[in-house]
Design an enzyme around this catalytic site. Structure first.
Site, PDB file in Angstrom:
ATOM      1  CG  ASP A 173      30.111  41.121  38.166  1.00  0.00           C
ATOM      2  OD1 ASP A 173      31.269  41.378  37.786  1.00  0.00           O
ATOM      3  OD2 ASP A 173      29.816  40.048  38.699  1.00  0.00           O
ATOM      4  CG  HIS A 195      27.543  34.405  42.832  1.00  0.00           C
ATOM      5  ND1 HIS A 195      27.710  34.935  44.096  1.00  0.00           N
ATOM      6  CD2 HIS A 195      28.756  34.553  42.238  1.00  0.00           C
ATOM      7  CE1 HIS A 195      28.939  35.381  44.240  1.00  0.00           C
ATOM      8  NE2 HIS A 195      29.597  35.152  43.134  1.00  0.00           N
ATOM      9  CG  ASP A 235      26.214  32.413  46.465  1.00  0.00           C
ATOM     10  OD1 ASP A 235      26.881  32.362  45.405  1.00  0.00           O
ATOM     11  OD2 ASP A 235      25.675  33.466  46.860  1.00  0.00           O
ATOM     12  CD  GLU A 259      24.793  36.809  45.416  1.00  0.00           C
ATOM     13  OE1 GLU A 259      25.103  35.619  45.217  1.00  0.00           O
ATOM     14  OE2 GLU A 259      25.501  37.582  46.092  1.00  0.00           O
TER      15      GLU A 259
HETATM   16  C1  F6R Z   1      32.963  38.659  39.384  1.00  0.00           C
HETATM   17  C2  F6R Z   1      32.034  37.555  39.173  1.00  0.00           C
HETATM   18  C3  F6R Z   1      31.749  36.596  40.287  1.00  0.00           C
HETATM   19  C4  F6R Z   1      33.012  35.828  40.684  1.00  0.00           C
HETATM   20  C5  F6R Z   1      32.712  34.879  41.847  1.00  0.00           C
HETATM   21  C6  F6R Z   1      33.947  34.125  42.298  1.00  0.00           C
HETATM   22  O1  F6R Z   1      33.080  39.433  38.209  1.00  0.00           O
HETATM   23  O2  F6R Z   1      31.492  37.434  38.116  1.00  0.00           O
HETATM   24  O3  F6R Z   1      30.770  35.680  39.880  1.00  0.00           O
HETATM   25  O4  F6R Z   1      33.487  35.115  39.586  1.00  0.00           O
HETATM   26  O5  F6R Z   1      32.201  35.605  42.918  1.00  0.00           O
HETATM   27  O6  F6R Z   1      34.847  35.018  42.873  1.00  0.00           O
HETATM   28  P1  F6R Z   1      36.352  34.594  43.170  1.00  0.00           P
HETATM   29  O7  F6R Z   1      36.979  34.305  41.847  1.00  0.00           O
HETATM   30  O8  F6R Z   1      36.985  35.769  43.830  1.00  0.00           O
HETATM   31  O9  F6R Z   1      36.275  33.374  44.017  1.00  0.00           O
END
Ligand code: F6R
Length: 258
Positions: A67, A138, A136, A143
């Site tokens: 992403d 994701h 959440d 989301e």
């Molecule tokens: C980012 C991604 C998101 C993160 C998730 C957890 O490339 O794919 O799904 O893996 O938001 O973020 P952190 O690791 O910062 O807790």
């Protein structure tokens, strides 16, 4: 899903790095799907260490990031292209021409997303997809309520995700409200998924994804449909798992991991 609980994030990341390194030895032109955020940092550090100290050769590996924020140029301090450059790409012998991150400045979103999917397909698909999980539930930036069949597209971020990620920006108001993300269908097409989750703030999401019903309200639960998904967590992230004793037993007796 195979759940592996380790005492610390560093130990969990070492297992993920070992699986990736073995896969690169078998297939030097491995296609890796990459995540950003706090979770994969230990993994990137360990792959960098393996490259420097053990000669792990990443020169033929291709990478596709999950992403990118819409509206951020690649050199913005909080862009995912910049994150990957600083934490991984520039510290290894990865060929920058073989690294792909969605373009947050694209002027034609549907076309760019279609071409991203086509590019993945043209190199034979993703061999190993690294994933973190949002509080959440994701994965990527899919989301809650994302279609479980979704492909790369633009997506509006939830207020929760924007709050969680505000730490990477100068001010919470600077967090973009939308992004480009591989879809859940894109992620499920990869040959293997390695989901990492660390910290007590991930415990509910991990339990819901692994042991709850498959639901778009917890996008990571779609991994229950994946034939080869490993979930690597530390102790605090594992506290809500009901089948913990079973996971530990399976890990201790796994011929691949021991
Ligand atoms: C980012 C991604 C998101 C993160 C998730 C957890 O490339 O794919 O799904 O893996 O938001 O973020 P952190 O690791 O910062 O807790």
């Amino acid at each position: 899903m195979e759940v592996i609980v380790q005492p610390t994030p560093a130990e969990a990341a070492r297992i993920a790095a070992m699986l990736i390194a073995r896969a690169i030895e078998r297939k030097p032109a491995l296609v890796l799907g990459l995540a950003t955020g706090g979770t994969p940092l230990h993994l990137y550090d360990e792959l960098v260490r393996m490259h420097r100290e053990e000669g792990l050769d990443l020169s033929r590996v291709r990478t596709f990031n999950l992403d990118e924020y819409l509206g951020l140029p690649p050199d913005h301090p909080a862009s995912y292209r910049r994150f990957m450059k600083e934490h991984f790409f520039d510290r290894t012998n990865i060929d920058p021409r073989r690294t792909f991150v969605p373009d947050g400045l694209t002027q034609d979103i549907p076309r760019h997303c279609r071409e991203y999917e086509e590019l993945i397909e043209s190199v034979g698909g993703i061999d190993i997809q690294i994933l973190g999980i949002g509080s959440d539930g994701h994965i990527g930036f899919n989301e809650p309520t994302s279609s479980l069949a979704s492909r790369t597209r633009d997506k509006m971020l939830t207020a929760q995700t924007r709050r969680d990620n505000a730490r990477f920006f100068a001010s919470p108001d600077d967090v973009p409200n939308s992004c480009l993300t591989m879809g859940i269908g894109t992620i499920l097409d990869s040959r293997q998924c390695l989901l990492l989750a660390f910290g007590s703030h991930k415990a509910d999401a991990v339990a819901a994804a692994v042991e709850g019903p498959v639901t778009s309200m917890i996008p990571a639960s779609a991994l229950q449909f994946h034939a080869d998904a490993k979930v690597l967590v530390d102790e605090p992230a594992a506290t809500k798992l009901k089948l913990r004793a079973y996971y530990d037993y399976a890990y201790r007796h796994s011929p691949v991991l021991q």
